[in-house]
Motif scaffolding. Structure first.
Motif, PDB file in Angstrom:
ATOM      1  N   ALA A 247      -9.744 -13.138 -21.219  1.00 41.02           N
ATOM      2  CA  ALA A 247      -9.576 -14.528 -21.643  1.00 41.02           C
ATOM      3  C   ALA A 247      -8.602 -14.665 -22.811  1.00 41.02           C
ATOM      4  N   ILE A 248      -7.972 -13.563 -23.209  1.00 41.50           N
ATOM      5  CA  ILE A 248      -7.101 -13.570 -24.393  1.00 41.50           C
ATOM      6  C   ILE A 248      -5.651 -13.704 -23.975  1.00 41.50           C
ATOM      7  N   SER A 249      -4.963 -14.697 -24.520  1.00 37.93           N
ATOM      8  CA  SER A 249      -3.537 -14.842 -24.271  1.00 37.93           C
ATOM      9  C   SER A 249      -2.796 -13.677 -24.910  1.00 37.93           C
ATOM     10  N   ALA A 250      -1.892 -13.062 -24.135  1.00 38.91           N
ATOM     11  CA  ALA A 250      -1.235 -11.841 -24.623  1.00 38.91           C
ATOM     12  C   ALA A 250       0.280 -11.959 -24.654  1.00 38.91           C
ATOM     13  N   GLY A 251       0.823 -13.172 -24.485  1.00 34.50           N
ATOM     14  CA  GLY A 251       2.261 -13.330 -24.644  1.00 34.50           C
ATOM     15  C   GLY A 251       2.962 -13.817 -23.390  1.00 34.50           C
ATOM     16  N   THR A 252       4.273 -13.578 -23.344  1.00 36.38           N
ATOM     17  CA  THR A 252       5.136 -14.066 -22.272  1.00 36.38           C
ATOM     18  C   THR A 252       5.965 -12.926 -21.701  1.00 36.38           C
ATOM     19  N   ALA A 253       6.088 -12.900 -20.381  1.00 37.39           N
ATOM     20  CA  ALA A 253       6.949 -11.928 -19.710  1.00 37.39           C
ATOM     21  C   ALA A 253       8.032 -12.676 -18.956  1.00 37.39           C
ATOM     22  N   ARG A 254       9.223 -12.079 -18.881  1.00 37.95           N
ATOM     23  CA  ARG A 254      10.341 -12.703 -18.169  1.00 37.95           C
ATOM     24  C   ARG A 254      11.015 -11.688 -17.261  1.00 37.95           C
ATOM     25  N   MET A 255      11.453 -12.171 -16.107  1.00 38.17           N
ATOM     26  CA  MET A 255      12.191 -11.371 -15.144  1.00 38.17           C
ATOM     27  C   MET A 255      13.484 -12.137 -14.839  1.00 38.17           C
ATOM     28  N   ARG A 256      14.645 -11.544 -15.172  1.00 42.26           N
ATOM     29  CA  ARG A 256      15.903 -12.286 -15.074  1.00 42.26           C
ATOM     30  C   ARG A 256      16.998 -11.450 -14.416  1.00 42.26           C
ATOM     31  N   VAL A 257      17.783 -12.104 -13.525  1.00 42.92           N
ATOM     32  CA  VAL A 257      19.006 -11.501 -12.993  1.00 42.92           C
ATOM     33  C   VAL A 257      20.120 -11.946 -13.941  1.00 42.92           C
ATOM     34  N   ASP A 258      20.486 -11.049 -14.843  1.00 39.30           N
ATOM     35  CA  ASP A 258      21.296 -11.433 -15.998  1.00 39.30           C
ATOM     36  C   ASP A 258      22.779 -11.598 -15.684  1.00 39.30           C
ATOM     37  N   GLY A 259      23.301 -10.859 -14.712  1.00 43.33           N
ATOM     38  CA  GLY A 259      24.719 -10.974 -14.406  1.00 43.33           C
ATOM     39  C   GLY A 259      25.181  -9.855 -13.496  1.00 43.33           C
ATOM     40  N   ILE A 260      26.514  -9.800 -13.316  1.00 43.16           N
ATOM     41  CA  ILE A 260      27.150  -8.716 -12.572  1.00 43.16           C
ATOM     42  C   ILE A 260      27.919  -7.850 -13.563  1.00 43.16           C
ATOM     43  N   GLU A 261      27.718  -6.539 -13.511  1.00 43.33           N
ATOM     44  CA  GLU A 261      28.464  -5.601 -14.346  1.00 43.33           C
ATOM     45  C   GLU A 261      28.985  -4.465 -13.460  1.00 43.33           C
ATOM     46  N   ILE A 262      29.996  -3.759 -13.949  1.00 41.30           N
ATOM     47  CA  ILE A 262      30.591  -2.667 -13.200  1.00 41.30           C
ATOM     48  C   ILE A 262      30.054  -1.346 -13.733  1.00 41.30           C
ATOM     49  N   VAL A 263      29.456  -0.558 -12.853  1.00 38.91           N
ATOM     50  CA  VAL A 263      28.903   0.744 -13.215  1.00 38.91           C
ATOM     51  C   VAL A 263      29.620   1.812 -12.387  1.00 38.91           C
TER      52      VAL A 263
END
Length: 282
Positions: free
Chosen positions: A67-83
């Motif tokens: 029952a305890i709030s433990a924060g926020t989680a986020r899942m994001r597709v941040d961009g395109i990069e070259i690897v």
């Protein structure tokens, strides 16, 4: 030695990473010697895999421990990069929260080849109370190897996935009710197989809305929440997006829940060639 309270809060952050293993490196990208013109040509002709996510998509979750709030989680597709000359989705899991006198600020990053959807790079930045750790992996699908920063090269698997990229792979493939899938694609072979079982269809209401979902049970070779006896379940929407709208896992006497609060849609699929071209621009 971390206290019981600290270990419980660490579970919240660890679940985000382990969820990524089931289905998402150094403070800056490793310097690369790349033929820019060749990369541009490849970008123009890239045969990108069809996926249910896009650059700019962000899913935000409420995390709770019992029952305890433990924060926020986020899942994001941040961009395109070259690897290493290959266009890649840069995806980020983050969790921020805690309880009085114990704070969690964790970040898990993955770079996913837009064509093969194999993992190319992975970074974990962990800050849980006084415990801090940064771990960086280069992953080489073409030769089935990986290398942890400061360590020797080790054997991997074909078409590998890491903690963050796995959930995107599961969203892409989809798991049906009654289906059991064993997957040996996790980049560290000793953790395979990952087993995904479609349990049932269920309509649930979360902060982001009401969704028709397929409930999937994931298990992996670990002693944590997603172990064989962890009773973990993930609710994926039945639409083309296959959003993970809820996660529940039991650990000892606790129930950990991640509940979707909001969705920010990503770019249109037709924007990908432009995004790749921008990533390779000098």
């Amino acid at each position: 030695m971390r206290s019981t309270k600290e270990r419980r809060m660490g579970l919240v952050a660890g679940t985000v990473a382990t969820l990524g293993m089931l289905m998402v490196s150094a403070a800056a990208l490793v310097a690369q010697s790349v033929d820019v013109q060749a990369v541009r040509s490849a970008a123009a002709a890239v045969n990108a895999a069809v996926v249910p996510y896009a650059v700019g998509e962000e899913l935000t979750y409420k995390a709770s421990l019992g029952a305890i709030s433990a924060g926020t989680a986020r899942m994001r597709v941040d961009g395109i990069e070259i690897v290493r000359g290959r266009p890649a989705y840069h995806v980020v899991f983050s969790v921020d929260g805690g309880i009085p006198f114990f704070h969690v600020h964790d970040r898990y990053e993955s770079w996913i080849d837009v064509q093969t959807l194999a993992s190319l790079r992975h970074r974990q930045q962990i800050s849980e109370g006084r415990y801090k750790r940064t771990t960086f992996y280069e992953i080489y699908p073409e030769r089935a190897e990986y290398q942890k920063e400061g360590d020797s090269v080790r054997a991997s698997v074909a078409n590998p996935l890491d903690d963050g990229s796995f959930i995107y792979a599961v969203r892409t493939a989809g798991i049906q009710v009654g289906e059991t899938r064993r997957d040996d694609r996790y980049f560290r072979p000793d953790k395979n197989p990952v087993v995904l079982t479609g349990l049932r269809q269920e309509t649930i209401k979360v902060a982001a809305g009401t969704f028709a979902t397929t409930v999937v049970r994931p298990t992996i070779r670990t002693s944590g929440i997603f172990s064989d006896d962890g009773q973990a379940q993930v609710w994926f929407t039945d639409d083309a997006n296959r959003y993970p709208v809820q996660v529940k896992a039991k650990f000892s006497k606790f129930t950990l829940t991640l509940e979707l609060k909001s969705v920010t849609a990503g770019a249109q699929p037709g924007a990908l060639p432009t995004l790749i071209a921008q990533a390779v621009a000098p």
